[in-house]
Design an enzyme around this catalytic site. Sequence first.
Site, PDB file in Angstrom:
ATOM      1  N   GLN A  56       0.660 -47.468   9.833  1.00  0.00           N
ATOM      2  CA  GLN A  56       1.729 -46.965  10.691  1.00  0.00           C
ATOM      3  C   GLN A  56       2.619 -48.075  11.254  1.00  0.00           C
ATOM      4  O   GLN A  56       3.547 -47.803  12.013  1.00  0.00           O
ATOM      5  CB  GLN A  56       1.165 -46.141  11.854  1.00  0.00           C
ATOM      6  CG  GLN A  56       0.901 -44.701  11.477  1.00  0.00           C
ATOM      7  CD  GLN A  56      -0.551 -44.532  11.047  1.00  0.00           C
ATOM      8  OE1 GLN A  56      -1.443 -45.119  11.626  1.00  0.00           O
ATOM      9  NE2 GLN A  56      -0.772 -43.731  10.027  1.00  0.00           N
ATOM     10  N   ASN A  57       2.345 -49.324  10.898  1.00  0.00           N
ATOM     11  CA  ASN A  57       3.219 -50.403  11.354  1.00  0.00           C
ATOM     12  C   ASN A  57       4.544 -50.272  10.608  1.00  0.00           C
ATOM     13  O   ASN A  57       4.570 -50.086   9.391  1.00  0.00           O
ATOM     14  CB  ASN A  57       2.581 -51.774  11.107  1.00  0.00           C
ATOM     15  CG  ASN A  57       3.322 -52.877  11.823  1.00  0.00           C
ATOM     16  OD1 ASN A  57       4.509 -53.099  11.589  1.00  0.00           O
ATOM     17  ND2 ASN A  57       2.626 -53.566  12.696  1.00  0.00           N
ATOM     18  N   LEU A  58       5.639 -50.382  11.327  1.00  0.00           N
ATOM     19  CA  LEU A  58       6.959 -50.149  10.736  1.00  0.00           C
ATOM     20  C   LEU A  58       7.569 -51.375  10.064  1.00  0.00           C
ATOM     21  O   LEU A  58       8.642 -51.270   9.450  1.00  0.00           O
ATOM     22  CB  LEU A  58       7.929 -49.655  11.811  1.00  0.00           C
ATOM     23  CG  LEU A  58       7.607 -48.296  12.422  1.00  0.00           C
ATOM     24  CD1 LEU A  58       8.587 -47.984  13.552  1.00  0.00           C
ATOM     25  CD2 LEU A  58       7.652 -47.218  11.354  1.00  0.00           C
ATOM     26  N   THR A  90       6.867 -53.700  16.002  1.00  0.00           N
ATOM     27  CA  THR A  90       6.764 -52.675  14.959  1.00  0.00           C
ATOM     28  C   THR A  90       5.395 -52.015  14.953  1.00  0.00           C
ATOM     29  O   THR A  90       5.140 -51.127  14.152  1.00  0.00           O
ATOM     30  CB  THR A  90       7.049 -53.290  13.571  1.00  0.00           C
ATOM     31  OG1 THR A  90       6.134 -54.363  13.331  1.00  0.00           O
ATOM     32  CG2 THR A  90       8.490 -53.781  13.469  1.00  0.00           C
TER      33      THR A  90
END
Length: 173
Positions: free
Chosen positions: A39-41, A147
């Site tokens: 889920q890190n952008l 992020t």
Amino acid sequence: MNLKRSFSPVIEENSEVLVLGSMPGEASLRQQQYYGHPQNLFWEILLECEGYEANTLDYADKLALLKNKKVALWDVLEYCERPGSLDSSIVTETEQANDLITLLRQYRNIRKICFNGKKSYQSFHRHVLRDNTDFFQTYKLVTLPSTSPANASIPRTVKYQQWVTEVWNLPRV
């Protein structure tokens, strides 16, 4: 003790921007890959900016995109004690910074340093900048929204716009 150690820098001779995190999270450490949490952008924003679907490139291809964008990665901290992944869990007294000055002396094309979240800038200020303000006068220092999925208070659209503006869509010579 929950001592965590960062990775080696991902950097090329022609790198112009250095993105600094604080310390890799648990998912990244397990995978031995920068920004490994699903889920890190970080990678998602880069891929979207370059016209790729999310999760369509493997790690080596993502690193090749970084090289093409002249962006380098590292962490402010070489090691620290931290239970779990949250930056707020880092035990401040155990922080040891990476040797950023030596890295920047070696890679002289870097003119901009972007911090992936407030904690990376706070650690940089505490361990590196405070005693070396003259050295960093020629660098543009930019703190960006983290992020990390733990940074849910800032909308994705805001993160996307700031990262694209400051890191991914810079005009290159």
